[in-house]
Design a protein around this motif. Structure first.
Motif, mmCIF file in Angstrom:
data_model
loop_
_atom_site.group_PDB
_atom_site.id
_atom_site.type_symbol
_atom_site.label_atom_id
_atom_site.label_comp_id
_atom_site.label_asym_id
_atom_site.label_seq_id
_atom_site.Cartn_x
_atom_site.Cartn_y
_atom_site.Cartn_z
ATOM 1 N N ARG A 140 28.757 29.443 -5.791
ATOM 2 C CA ARG A 140 29.344 30.063 -4.600
ATOM 3 C C ARG A 140 28.741 29.414 -3.346
ATOM 4 N NH1 ARG A 140 28.389 34.269 -8.144
ATOM 5 N NH2 ARG A 140 26.512 34.967 -7.033
ATOM 6 N N LEU A 141 29.625 28.981 -2.476
ATOM 7 C CA LEU A 141 29.244 28.226 -1.270
ATOM 8 C C LEU A 141 29.838 28.883 -0.038
ATOM 9 C CD1 LEU A 141 28.268 25.585 0.236
ATOM 10 C CD2 LEU A 141 30.490 24.594 -0.410
ATOM 11 N N MET A 142 29.033 29.017 1.018
ATOM 12 C CA MET A 142 29.524 29.504 2.313
ATOM 13 C C MET A 142 29.209 28.463 3.373
ATOM 14 S SD MET A 142 28.401 32.843 4.624
ATOM 15 C CE MET A 142 29.383 34.047 3.734
ATOM 16 N N MET A 143 30.190 28.167 4.213
ATOM 17 C CA MET A 143 29.960 27.320 5.385
ATOM 18 C C MET A 143 30.253 28.121 6.647
ATOM 19 S SD MET A 143 30.956 23.406 4.665
ATOM 20 C CE MET A 143 30.347 22.510 3.232
ATOM 21 N N VAL A 144 29.369 28.000 7.631
ATOM 22 C CA VAL A 144 29.500 28.729 8.888
ATOM 23 C C VAL A 144 29.703 27.720 10.009
ATOM 24 C CG1 VAL A 144 28.444 30.389 10.462
ATOM 25 C CG2 VAL A 144 27.962 30.520 7.992
ATOM 26 N N HIS A 145 30.875 27.763 10.628
ATOM 27 C CA HIS A 145 31.224 26.829 11.699
ATOM 28 C C HIS A 145 31.523 27.568 12.997
ATOM 29 C CE1 HIS A 145 31.269 22.883 9.788
ATOM 30 N NE2 HIS A 145 31.697 23.484 8.683
ATOM 31 N N ALA A 146 31.384 26.863 14.094
ATOM 32 C CA ALA A 146 31.535 27.476 15.411
ATOM 33 C C ALA A 146 32.995 27.656 15.821
ATOM 34 C CB ALA A 146 30.801 26.647 16.466
ATOM 35 N N HIS A 147 33.823 26.624 15.572
ATOM 36 C CA HIS A 147 35.206 26.627 16.055
ATOM 37 C C HIS A 147 36.159 26.109 14.978
ATOM 38 C CE1 HIS A 147 32.424 25.263 19.368
ATOM 39 N NE2 HIS A 147 32.875 26.389 19.889
ATOM 40 N N PRO A 148 37.424 26.465 15.067
ATOM 41 C CA PRO A 148 38.408 25.789 14.217
ATOM 42 C C PRO A 148 38.366 24.290 14.507
ATOM 43 C CG PRO A 148 39.382 27.719 15.285
ATOM 44 C CD PRO A 148 38.042 27.498 15.935
ATOM 45 N N ASP A 149 38.422 23.486 13.508
ATOM 46 C CA ASP A 149 38.391 22.014 13.440
ATOM 47 C C ASP A 149 37.023 21.487 13.036
ATOM 48 O OD1 ASP A 149 36.765 21.536 15.761
ATOM 49 O OD2 ASP A 149 38.374 20.628 16.892
ATOM 50 N N ASP A 150 35.933 22.219 13.368
ATOM 51 C CA ASP A 150 34.599 21.771 12.972
ATOM 52 C C ASP A 150 34.496 21.626 11.457
ATOM 53 O OD1 ASP A 150 33.601 21.771 15.597
ATOM 54 O OD2 ASP A 150 33.023 23.879 15.481
ATOM 55 N N GLU A 151 35.114 22.575 10.754
ATOM 56 C CA GLU A 151 35.020 22.552 9.290
ATOM 57 C C GLU A 151 35.623 21.286 8.701
ATOM 58 O OE1 GLU A 151 39.042 23.089 9.872
ATOM 59 O OE2 GLU A 151 37.503 24.282 10.866
ATOM 60 N N SER A 152 36.680 20.779 9.333
ATOM 61 C CA SER A 152 37.372 19.603 8.810
ATOM 62 C C SER A 152 36.678 18.313 9.205
ATOM 63 C CB SER A 152 38.821 19.583 9.312
ATOM 64 O OG SER A 152 39.525 20.722 8.862
ATOM 65 N N ILE A 153 36.212 18.225 10.443
ATOM 66 C CA ILE A 153 35.638 16.982 10.957
ATOM 67 C C ILE A 153 34.356 16.588 10.227
ATOM 68 C CG2 ILE A 153 34.598 15.883 12.986
ATOM 69 C CD1 ILE A 153 36.524 17.581 14.700
ATOM 70 N N VAL A 154 33.445 17.535 10.052
ATOM 71 C CA VAL A 154 32.132 17.175 9.512
ATOM 72 C C VAL A 154 31.869 17.628 8.079
ATOM 73 C CG1 VAL A 154 30.914 16.881 11.699
ATOM 74 C CG2 VAL A 154 31.164 19.178 10.750
ATOM 75 N N THR A 155 32.705 18.542 7.565
ATOM 76 C CA THR A 155 32.462 19.010 6.188
ATOM 77 C C THR A 155 33.744 19.105 5.366
ATOM 78 O OG1 THR A 155 32.621 21.353 6.848
ATOM 79 C CG2 THR A 155 30.419 20.354 6.862
ATOM 80 N N GLY A 156 34.848 18.584 5.866
ATOM 81 C CA GLY A 156 36.124 18.746 5.181
ATOM 82 C C GLY A 156 36.139 18.219 3.762
ATOM 83 N N ALA A 157 35.567 17.048 3.551
ATOM 84 C CA ALA A 157 35.584 16.453 2.218
ATOM 85 C C ALA A 157 34.723 17.256 1.249
ATOM 86 C CB ALA A 157 35.105 15.004 2.285
ATOM 87 N N THR A 158 33.584 17.747 1.732
ATOM 88 C CA THR A 158 32.710 18.550 0.883
ATOM 89 C C THR A 158 33.368 19.869 0.515
ATOM 90 O OG1 THR A 158 30.729 17.543 1.867
ATOM 91 C CG2 THR A 158 30.441 19.652 0.748
ATOM 92 N N LEU A 159 34.006 20.522 1.477
ATOM 93 C CA LEU A 159 34.736 21.756 1.189
ATOM 94 C C LEU A 159 35.808 21.508 0.131
ATOM 95 C CD1 LEU A 159 35.153 23.208 4.789
ATOM 96 C CD2 LEU A 159 34.020 24.375 2.884
ATOM 97 N N ALA A 160 36.582 20.438 0.319
ATOM 98 C CA ALA A 160 37.668 20.128 -0.620
ATOM 99 C C ALA A 160 37.118 19.824 -2.009
ATOM 100 C CB ALA A 160 38.486 18.951 -0.100
ATOM 101 N N LYS A 161 36.017 19.111 -2.078
ATOM 102 C CA LYS A 161 35.411 18.748 -3.365
ATOM 103 C C LYS A 161 35.003 19.988 -4.152
ATOM 104 C CE LYS A 161 30.961 16.926 -5.013
ATOM 105 N NZ LYS A 161 31.364 16.395 -6.323
ATOM 106 N N TYR A 162 34.244 20.866 -3.515
ATOM 107 C CA TYR A 162 33.757 22.033 -4.252
ATOM 108 C C TYR A 162 34.882 23.021 -4.560
ATOM 109 C CZ TYR A 162 28.969 20.450 -3.990
ATOM 110 O OH TYR A 162 27.816 19.710 -4.158
ATOM 111 N N ALA A 163 35.843 23.143 -3.659
ATOM 112 C CA ALA A 163 36.994 24.007 -3.945
ATOM 113 C C ALA A 163 37.767 23.478 -5.150
ATOM 114 C CB ALA A 163 37.901 24.106 -2.724
ATOM 115 N N ALA A 164 37.973 22.151 -5.203
ATOM 116 C CA ALA A 164 38.708 21.541 -6.308
ATOM 117 C C ALA A 164 37.957 21.678 -7.623
ATOM 118 C CB ALA A 164 38.969 20.068 -6.006
ATOM 119 N N GLU A 165 36.633 21.733 -7.545
ATOM 120 C CA GLU A 165 35.816 21.852 -8.750
ATOM 121 C C GLU A 165 35.675 23.292 -9.231
ATOM 122 O OE1 GLU A 165 32.161 19.932 -7.753
ATOM 123 O OE2 GLU A 165 32.989 17.904 -7.934
#
Length: 288
Positions: free
Chosen positions: A5-30
């Motif tokens: 189980r993973l939680m990411m805390v970001h300040a604004h919409p778009d931050d999640e995609s710019i700096v952690t998008g690939a990591t989010l997608a990887k763990y979600a896909a797994e």
């Protein structure tokens, strides 16, 4: 394999995609349970496309409402099914850049009571029970006051979630990471962009992109190259904030950056990273 189980805390919409998008997608896909928490609606974002300029001119926070829709699309692209706004949509407002008038707004996130905001986040942590939490370092990546505040709030929330003084069942976060942007990687990117920046302005120094993380402070490298397309699609969803051109993108300053699916982090709390021969840790859940 444990139920990750993973939680990411970001300040604004778009931050999640710019700096952690690939990591989010990887763990979600797994198959990991991925929770994304966004602290504001991004009401102070600078709108890039002319056809959406009216959103920035409307001071009734129409931009924030629009960006909620962009974030929804980005989450679909990344495979993130559990998204929350800290305290609910609009509880905290985008503070804008440091020294700007939006810093003084009564709902500005940068001025929020840290203990109150951390309690709200700790409640979410107890609900979702993440093993790993990711946010920013003490500099907020590039000095944005909301990113710095997200660091403070997240670090405190990870502690509060494990305290028995709060109502509910305590939960101990095993590892807390900060997003890292290694200086050497930014420098290498600048060299490549000098040769082919596309229609954007090539960066000339590290600070054109971020403050940069000293290489010695980086503990973890997540190679999510297989999820580059998901990250790029999520970035395109944030059309008010990000201009995407092939493998490059730019924010409102027009400075070229590469869309990178290899993302880095610094372990702030948790077991010592398991590395081999001085190499990076390669899994946020390593050692658990």
């Amino acid at each position: 394999m444990m139920d990750r189980r993973l939680m990411m805390v970001h300040a604004h919409p778009d931050d999640e995609s710019i700096v952690t998008g690939a990591t989010l997608a990887k763990y979600a896909a797994e198959g990991a349970q991925v929770t994304l928490v966004t602290c504001t609606l991004g009401e102070e974002g600078e709108v890039i496309p002319d056809e959406l300029a009216h959103l920035a001119a409307d001071r009734d926070d129409t931009l924030g409402e629009h960006r909620v829709g962009e974030l929804d699309k980005a989450c679909v692209a990344l495979g993130v099914r559990d998204h929350r706004f800290l305290g609910g949509p609009g509880r905290y407002r985008d503070s804008g850049m440091a020294g700007g008038p939006a810093n003084d707004h009564p709902r500005a996130f940068c001025g929020a009571d840290v203990e109150e905001a951390a309690t709200l986040l700790a409640e979410l942590i107890r609900q979702t029970r993440p093993h790993v939490v990711v946010s920013y370092d003490e500099n907020g990546g590039y000095g944005h006051p909301d990113h710095i505040q997200a660091h403070r709030v997240t670090r405190r929330a990870c502690v509060k979630a494990g305290e028995r003084t709060m109502p509910g069942t305590p939960w101990q976060v095993r590892k807390l990471y900060a997003i890292a942007q290694p200086v050497s990687r930014i420098e290498a990117s600048i060299s490549r962009l000098a040769e082919e920046p596309g229609s954007f302005t090539p960066p000339s120094r590290v600070s054109d992109i971020a403050l940069g993380t000293p290489d010695s402070a980086v503990t973890t490298r997540i190679d999510a190259t297989d999820h580059w397309a998901a990250k790029a699609l999520a970035m395109r969803a944030h059309a008010t904030q990000i201009a995407v051109e092939g493998e490059r993108f730019a924010l409102s300053n027009g400075i070229a950056q590469e869309i990178d699916a290899v993302e880095h982090f610094t372990l702030l709390m948790g077991p010592t990273p398991r590395t081999v021969g001085g190499e990076f840790e390669t899994d946020l859940f390593a050692g658990l």
